[in-house]
Design a protein around this motif. Structure first.
Motif, PDB file in Angstrom:
ATOM      1  N   LEU A 148      -4.300  -5.375  -3.364  1.00 27.62           N
ATOM      2  CA  LEU A 148      -4.634  -4.147  -3.342  1.00 27.62           C
ATOM      3  C   LEU A 148      -6.106  -4.119  -3.727  1.00 27.62           C
ATOM      4  O   LEU A 148      -6.405  -4.856  -4.769  1.00 27.62           O
ATOM      5  N   VAL A 167       0.530   2.684  -6.680  1.00 31.45           N
ATOM      6  CA  VAL A 167       0.320   2.037  -5.382  1.00 31.45           C
ATOM      7  C   VAL A 167       1.030   0.596  -5.320  1.00 31.45           C
ATOM      8  O   VAL A 167       0.598  -0.109  -6.246  1.00 31.45           O
ATOM      9  N   GLY A 170       0.657  -1.253  -0.035  1.00 34.12           N
ATOM     10  CA  GLY A 170      -0.078   0.037  -0.093  1.00 34.12           C
ATOM     11  C   GLY A 170       0.877   1.443   0.004  1.00 34.12           C
ATOM     12  O   GLY A 170       0.455   2.485   0.034  1.00 34.12           O
ATOM     13  N   PRO A 215      -3.812   7.093   6.007  1.00 39.46           N
ATOM     14  CA  PRO A 215      -3.929   5.396   6.453  1.00 39.46           C
ATOM     15  C   PRO A 215      -5.237   5.463   7.364  1.00 39.46           C
ATOM     16  O   PRO A 215      -5.122   6.259   8.564  1.00 39.46           O
ATOM     17  N   TYR A 245      -7.812   3.769  -1.602  1.00 38.23           N
ATOM     18  CA  TYR A 245      -7.814   2.188  -1.930  1.00 38.23           C
ATOM     19  C   TYR A 245      -7.636   1.459  -0.703  1.00 38.23           C
ATOM     20  O   TYR A 245      -7.350   2.090   0.572  1.00 38.23           O
ATOM     21  N   TYR A 246      -7.488   0.089  -0.520  1.00 36.55           N
ATOM     22  CA  TYR A 246      -7.359  -0.710   0.530  1.00 36.55           C
ATOM     23  C   TYR A 246      -6.173  -1.602   0.262  1.00 36.55           C
ATOM     24  O   TYR A 246      -5.799  -2.105  -0.902  1.00 36.55           O
ATOM     25  N   ALA A 247      -5.359  -1.846   1.179  1.00 35.77           N
ATOM     26  CA  ALA A 247      -4.151  -2.751   1.243  1.00 35.77           C
ATOM     27  C   ALA A 247      -4.502  -3.925   2.096  1.00 35.77           C
ATOM     28  O   ALA A 247      -4.666  -3.731   3.064  1.00 35.77           O
ATOM     29  N   ARG A 264      -7.525   1.062   4.864  1.00 37.08           N
ATOM     30  CA  ARG A 264      -7.845   1.941   4.058  1.00 37.08           C
ATOM     31  C   ARG A 264      -6.654   3.076   3.761  1.00 37.08           C
ATOM     32  O   ARG A 264      -6.277   3.656   4.932  1.00 37.08           O
ATOM     33  N   ASN A 265      -6.355   3.476   2.683  1.00 35.98           N
ATOM     34  CA  ASN A 265      -5.376   4.976   2.498  1.00 35.98           C
ATOM     35  C   ASN A 265      -5.977   5.752   1.727  1.00 35.98           C
ATOM     36  O   ASN A 265      -6.484   5.429   0.645  1.00 35.98           O
TER      37      ASN A 265
END
Length: 431
Positions: A355, A315, A226, A289, A392-394, A299-300
């Protein structure tokens, strides 16, 4: 009446009906509806302050009750730092195609909720002084651990860490700006003393197995899971430097805790006057974050400024073990990129990485070279727009957190299910 998108308000849609009772001016009824054919678990709900009834004098702590009288942990977060609450936040389980009704009132003192998220950050001011907890920090280009006249690691765990009941992460605030992963074996929060010895000095004691877990992921010169970088034209550029550098390419880096609570923790990272290596360009980058319970992910939200038009936001997810090639899934308006191999120290354990990015911003993916200042990583390419945040999500799922993650098909199913959760909007009505 209003409606907001999932991305703008943590995946929740809200309809505010102004029919506040004169007898109970500080009490409201919340009806939450799940329109999807999947059950939602620990689903985030964020209600703007403007949608809430006026808070009674001296009572600023939310109390959420089910019809059976059970309490649901909630927090009123000050997101802009002005000293007043901006957003009511909680997580909730909702069966498929169902609704639930809650009663919201306000009290002076918070109930003792189980802590399901936290942020840990500490810094020492010299090599001989103990680390002290902090809520914020500012560092400059000549203050790297190997800078002349500096020469020590000032940060506990190399920078801030954040976690929920499933997984933990950390950010290398020492100029590298990569994001590492702590594998967890328990739902409780890891100790505040991780990364410190008995005297409060910085110590790398988190690469050994403890009851709570350990740092499991190998990062190298990737940006971790992320982390962000940039493409200008066809060239890749690292945000920051490597561990051996003595001067940062970011003039000023800032960190502050936005909120830390039982069900949501959030922090802000700012990079002012970043000049990518070998260019005369200058950018500002901001990250936010955020973590809440129940997911092997955070989530970032990233915002870029100073763009000239030929940039692409990158990313990353590390790829130090090339055994598994990248898999791409499309779920509604989201795209998931995932691998399942041994991205861990000495390739000892299986670790699924993913991701989850918005389809409207997704421009495909690229791969970093096997060596260099930015290496051994996959990157999702996202559309870069001036001063427009993108979220987005990592994801990181360690086999010792749940043995089911040893199976690549199970991890893939988990990522697909989490993406469905991300894509689902909950309708909230307040009366």
């Amino acid at each position: 009446m209003f409606r907001t998108s999932a991305l703008a308000s943590l995946l929740a849609s809200f309809v505010f009906l102004s029919c506040q009772s004169a007898e109970e001016p500080s009490s409201q009824e919340l009806t939450l509806a799940n329109p999807a054919s999947i059950a939602l678990t620990d689903h985030p709900v964020a209600v703007p302050h403007d949608a809430l009834a006026p808070l009674p004098e001296g009572k600023v702590v939310p109390l959420l009750l089910t019809p059976q009288g059970d309490t649901i942990a909630a927090q009123l977060d000050d997101l802009d730092g002005d000293g007043s609450g901006d957003e009511l936040f909680f997580v909730i389980d909702l069966p498929a195609d169902s609704s639930r009704t809650l009663r919201l009132s306000w009290v002076a003192q918070s109930p003792d909720y189980p802590r399901r998220t936290q942020i840990r950050f500490g810094k020492r001011t010299s090599a001989d002084t103990p680390v002290q907890p902090r809520q914020s920090d500012t560092s400059y280009a000549n203050q790297l651990p190997k800078s002349a006249g500096f020469g020590y690691q000032p940060y506990q765990t190399d920078g801030p860490s954040w976690e929920n009941d499933k997984v933990g992460f950390r950010h290398y605030l020492d100029g590298r700006n990569a994001k590492d992963l702590f594998g967890k074996r328990v739902a409780t929060m890891s100790p505040r003393t991780v990364g410190l010895d008995a005297n409060g000095a910085v110590e790398d004691n988190y690469h050994v197995m403890e009851a709570w877990g350990r740092d499991v992921m190998s990062v190298g010169n990737s940006v971790g899971i992320g982390g962000v970088a940039m493409m200008i034209g066809d060239s890749l550029y690292r945000l920051g430097v490597t561990v051996d550098d003595t001067l940062n390419n970011v003039a000023q880096t800032t960190f502050n805790v936005v909120t830390e609570g039982p069900v949501r923790s959030m922090m802000h990272l700012g990079y002012q006057r970043w000049t990518p290596d070998g260019t005369s360009r200058t950018y500002t980058v901001e990250e936010q974050p955020t973590i809440w319970p129940g997911m092997y992910a955070y989530r970032n939200t990233v915002t870029l400024s100073g763009l000239q038009g030929d940039e692409t936001l990158l990313v990353g997810m590390n790829n130090l073990d090339p055994t598994d090639s990248l898999t791409v899934l499309e779920v509604g308006e989201w795209v998931a990129l995932l691998t399942h191999d041994r991205e861990t120290y000495n390739r000892e354990w299986l670790l699924g990485l993913a991701l989850i990015v918005p389809k409207q911003a997704y421009l495909g993916y690229t791969e970093a070279p096997p060596a260099g200042r930015l290496a051994q990583a996959y990157f999702a390419k996202l559309k870069a727009q001036e001063s427009r945040p993108v979220s987005y999500y990592a994801v990181g799922a360690w086999e010792l957190s749940d043995p089911a993650f040893r199976d690549p098909a199970t991890f893939r199913q988990y990522v697909q299910h989490l993406t469905q959760q991300v894509a689902t909007e909950v309708d909230v009505q307040l009366r």
